[in-house]
Design an enzyme around this catalytic site. Structure first.
Site, PDB file in Angstrom:
ATOM      1  N   ASP A 268       0.754  -1.128  -0.172  1.00  0.00           N
ATOM      2  CA  ASP A 268       0.041   0.132  -0.061  1.00  0.00           C
ATOM      3  C   ASP A 268       1.133   1.038  -0.140  1.00  0.00           C
ATOM      4  O   ASP A 268       2.121   1.210   0.418  1.00  0.00           O
ATOM      5  CB  ASP A 268      -0.876  -0.029   1.350  1.00  0.00           C
ATOM      6  CG  ASP A 268      -1.986   0.861   0.817  1.00  0.00           C
ATOM      7  OD1 ASP A 268      -2.135   1.963  -0.021  1.00  0.00           O
ATOM      8  OD2 ASP A 268      -3.153   0.785   1.566  1.00  0.00           O
TER       9      ASP A 268
HETATM   10  C1  BGC Z   1      -4.883   3.490  -0.300  1.00  0.00           C
HETATM   11  C2  BGC Z   1      -4.983   2.168  -1.256  1.00  0.00           C
HETATM   12  C3  BGC Z   1      -4.922   2.820  -2.703  1.00  0.00           C
HETATM   13  C4  BGC Z   1      -3.550   3.497  -2.491  1.00  0.00           C
HETATM   14  C5  BGC Z   1      -3.340   4.421  -3.804  1.00  0.00           C
HETATM   15  C6  BGC Z   1      -3.691   4.080  -0.261  1.00  0.00           C
HETATM   16  O1  BGC Z   1      -3.774   5.269   0.673  1.00  0.00           O
HETATM   17  O2  BGC Z   1      -4.949   2.662   1.121  1.00  0.00           O
HETATM   18  O3  BGC Z   1      -6.333   1.536  -1.164  1.00  0.00           O
HETATM   19  O4  BGC Z   1      -5.022   2.250  -3.725  1.00  0.00           O
HETATM   20  O5  BGC Z   1      -3.612   4.688  -1.567  1.00  0.00           O
HETATM   21  O6  BGC Z   1      -4.005   5.515  -3.899  1.00  0.00           O
END
Ligand code: BGC
Length: 733
Positions: A268
């Protein structure tokens, strides 16, 4: 001087050489064409330098990681996910890139998809969003999300598929297949135990092996083993002391060894914290580590990622193994071969009519009719001449907000617009906001722009003069209202809505509530309103779908994918105080263990406000004649008949629960182990067959560290919700 015969010889040699070289090249070309992906990967691994390999293991921008241009290997492009393809942001920061060709179709939130209880809807959804991702040249779509709904406060529940591991396992698979048919990798998230947003980067979850294998991991396992997902995203939180983006147990032992995952583990964004763990504990690509892409380092901030320069140093010092690096790179190359280099890559499409239709169908099938006293709905237009539409969500754009899943849409039909389009010519429709998310304690900054009292007065005035009130409220994807990086503060509706509803009900009792949220809310007014629709965040086609259901053009057939508790303390996770939610000093124990959602309510005999699996229809269904086959190799087939006994066409989700009699271990009172959605004309009957495999009876034995089956009697319960069991039978194992 060269003689003629010599010249002839030289010419001969040259042409033979040319022929040999040509033949070699052709053969190579041929080989190139017939090489299997794995052989191609091995050739590339030999050709690539260490720098090139490491460069593939971390971001080079906000949403891409490097390819190897010299060898024709493309970079990897990624995008959120999971309800539509996110608008472009700048290369190195989160600001909107301002492109004009990146508006998408917003599909309903995944809670709605789960509420359809219809795997065909999931396939349709996956295919459509996959086509949009492909058209936008994305190799990886960051979705779907399958974290289990543990508490109604979790800000991101709307991005997930509810509280039941069986339901989410069945629903996640077709979504992935649909997306990947487009040569776009699904990236299943957030693996694992990311069941709250509060302290999401640091909370350290501990849960039993049983809770892990029976409740929190099955949907991920199905995504990998049945959906064959090509990528998965590690979550922000820790599990048993280790961050999940580099968690040896979750990534190496379970995902890669036990489930044989051959795809890519993507972190993540900003979920990586340690080079040694990131190298060794199963991560493949590091994304989003805190940097603006310019700020840190003389050359390029991405060099300062945990899996960048530090990784190279470790490799050169012999502290990191080349085999592990080659494994990461192989996985990434495999994903590239499956996506951007796939020979069968389709072209995709964006905001097509077919995508609008898919979005509308899912929305219509996912809306849940929670209450419908005296057949209040559908609206009878012979009697209704004036409708008061009240509530901010009737006009607010709900495709934006919520965090990374927020979308820039080509269009969005609001609930008010949907009604106006369908009956605006024949019915008098008045609208008042009634409340404003800016005019309450929740958001002081905007408080000056609206006056809560006058908003309420104006709403009550139109309510008093209307035949019917359609109240469109709920949450709204603002911070603390169903949004990333924050949990809700409580179960009640925000912005003074409970008070507003009480005032409206004093002047008009004919109120239908359209609740827009991805979470359960408390309903102190539940007994005073005749009708309630759970309407989720429905995307581009929201207003059309809601109006169709209100007017009876569509008969609702959605079922709740999670329980609505009367009060927060009725929920399992909240019954054990702070250690269980949100944790103490960032340490958290899942004290309710396997008893999540309805498993808790049923086992502890706590009446829910609305039960898991609940959802009414404008018609009625009769269940009859349950027959259970003999048990052969642990497989049983349940067969029964459903009849539509009402006057309109409708769909019913027949649900099958298993209850173990006299269990020697702690078990949930009942567990969903099968369901089937059937559509029936008035008077029509259909026979439904649901097969139970031996895993329907299993539990995870913590001492043996394996699945086990208790011998003895099991009750098979069939009905229209977890609380309306219509048929019973028994099976002896
Ligand atoms: C989120 C993810 C997301 C990623 C990219 C993160 O803050 O938890 O679900 O895909 O950002 O935007």
């Amino acid at each position: 001087m060269i003689s003629i015969s010599n010249q002839y010889c030289i010419q001969k040699v040259v042409s033979v050489c040319a022929f040999v070289i040509l033949a070699f090249i052709c053969q190579q070309g041929q080989a190139q064409k017939t090489l299997t992906g794995e052989a191609q990967i091995n050739i590339w691994l030999k050709q690539m330098t260490l720098d090139e390999k490491v460069a593939m293991c971390h971001a080079q921008s906000k949403f891409t990681s490097k390819g190897v241009p010299r060898l024709g290997i493309p970079e990897v492009t990624m995008s959120d996910g999971p309800h539509g393809v996110r608008a472009e942001v700048n290369w190195d920061n989160w600001s909107a890139a301002g492109w004009t060709n990146d508006s998408c179709t917003a599909f309903p939130a995944l809670t709605c998809l789960a509420a359809t209880f219809n795997p065909q809807m999931s396939l349709l959804y996956g295919q459509a969003i996959g086509e949009e991702a492909r058209y936008r040249n994305k190799d990886v779509l960051l979705g779907p999300g399958v974290n289990i709904y543990r508490t109604p406060l979790n800000g991101r529940n709307f991005e997930y598929m509810g509280e039941d591991p069986y339901l989410s396992s069945i629903m996640v698979v077709p979504y992935i297949k649909g997306v990947q048919q487009n040569a776009v990798a699904a990236c299943v998230k957030h693996y694992a135990f990311n069941n709250q947003e509060l302290w999401r980067s640091s909370v350290d979850v501990s849960a039993s092996d049983r809770a892990m294998f029976e409740i929190y991991l099955p949907a991920f396992k199905a995504a990998v083993m049945e959906g064959k997902a090509w990528s998965i995203m590690g979550s922000y939180n820790k599990f048993r002391g280790e961050h999940c983006c580099h968690n040896d147990l979750l990534l190496n032992k379970i995902l890669k060894d036990e489930w044989k995952f051959d795809g890519v583990v993507i972190s993540d964004w900003g979920g990586v914290h340690n080079t040694t763990q990131a190298i060794n504990n199963g991560l493949d690509i590091e994304m989003g580590t805190g940097t603006d892409g310019f700020g840190k380092g003389a050359k390029n901030a991405y060099d300062f990622y945990y899996l960048a320069n530090a990784y190279k140093t470790a490799l050169r010092n012999g502290e990191a193994s080349m085999t592990v690096l080659n494994d990461k790179v192989s996985r990434i190359l495999r994903m590239i071969l499956r996506t951007s280099m796939s020979k069968n890559r389709p072209f995709g499409s964006l905001v097509s009519e077919a995508h609008s239709t898919a979005a509308r169908k899912v929305a219509e099938e996912g809306i849940v009719l929670l209450k419908n006293q005296d057949n209040f709905l559908p609206l009878n237009l012979k009697e209704v001449k004036t409708i008061a539409v009240i509530g901010e969500n009737a006009t607010r754009s709900l495709t934006i907000g919520g965090g990374s899943s927020g979308l820039k849409v080509k269009y969005e039909v609001s609930p008010l617009q949907g009604l106006l389009d369908k009956v605006g010519n024949s019915v008098n429709i008045n609208y008042q906001m009634g409340y404003a998310s800016g005019a309450s304690d929740y958001n002081k900054e905007e408080a000056s722009s609206y006056d809560a009292d006058s908003l309420m007065r104006e709403a009550v005035t139109i309510a008093s003069k209307a035949d019917v009130v359609i109240y469109v409220g709920g949450l709204n994807k603002n911070h603390l209202q169903d949004s990333e990086d924050g949990d809700r503060a409580g179960l009640n509706l925000p912005f003074g809505q409970d008070k507003l509803l009480t005032e409206i009900l004093k002047v008009n009792k004919k109120v239908a509530i359209v609740l827009i949220s991805g979470n359960a809310v408390a309903m102190p007014w539940v007994n005073d309103v005749p009708a309630i629709l759970q309407s989720w965040y429905l995307g581009s086609e929201a207003g059309n779908a809601i109006a169709s259901v209100l007017l009876g053009e569509v008969n609702p057939s959605g079922k709740l994918p999670f329980t609505f508790p009367v009060q927060l303390s009725d929920n399992g996770a909240h019954s054990f105080g702070a250690i269980s939610y949100p944790g103490i000093d960032k340490k958290q124990e899942y004290k309710e263990d396997i008893l999540v959602g309805y498993r808790w309510h049923d086992t502890k005999k706590i009446e829910p406000l609305f039960a898991f699996g609940h959802g009414l229809s404008y018609t009625n269904f009769l269940y009859k004649n349950l027959q259970l086959s003999r048990v052969v190799n642990g497989v049983v087939t349940a067969t029964f008949t459903i009849t539509n006994t009402g006057k309109v066409y409708g769909g019913e989700v027949a649900q099958l629960y298993v209850h173990k009699k006299n269990s020697s271990i702690i078990r949930a009172e009942k567990e969903l182990k099968g369901f089937q959605k059937v559509f029936l004309n008035p008077g029509e009957s259909k026979s439904v067959s649901i097969q139970l495999k031996n895993n329907a009876f299993q539990y995870y034995d913590e001492t043996k560290k394996d699945w086990a089956t208790e011998k003895g009697e099991y009750e098979i319960q069939v009905g229209g919700s977890s609380r309306t069991i219509r048929l019973n039978g028994k099976v002896i194992l």
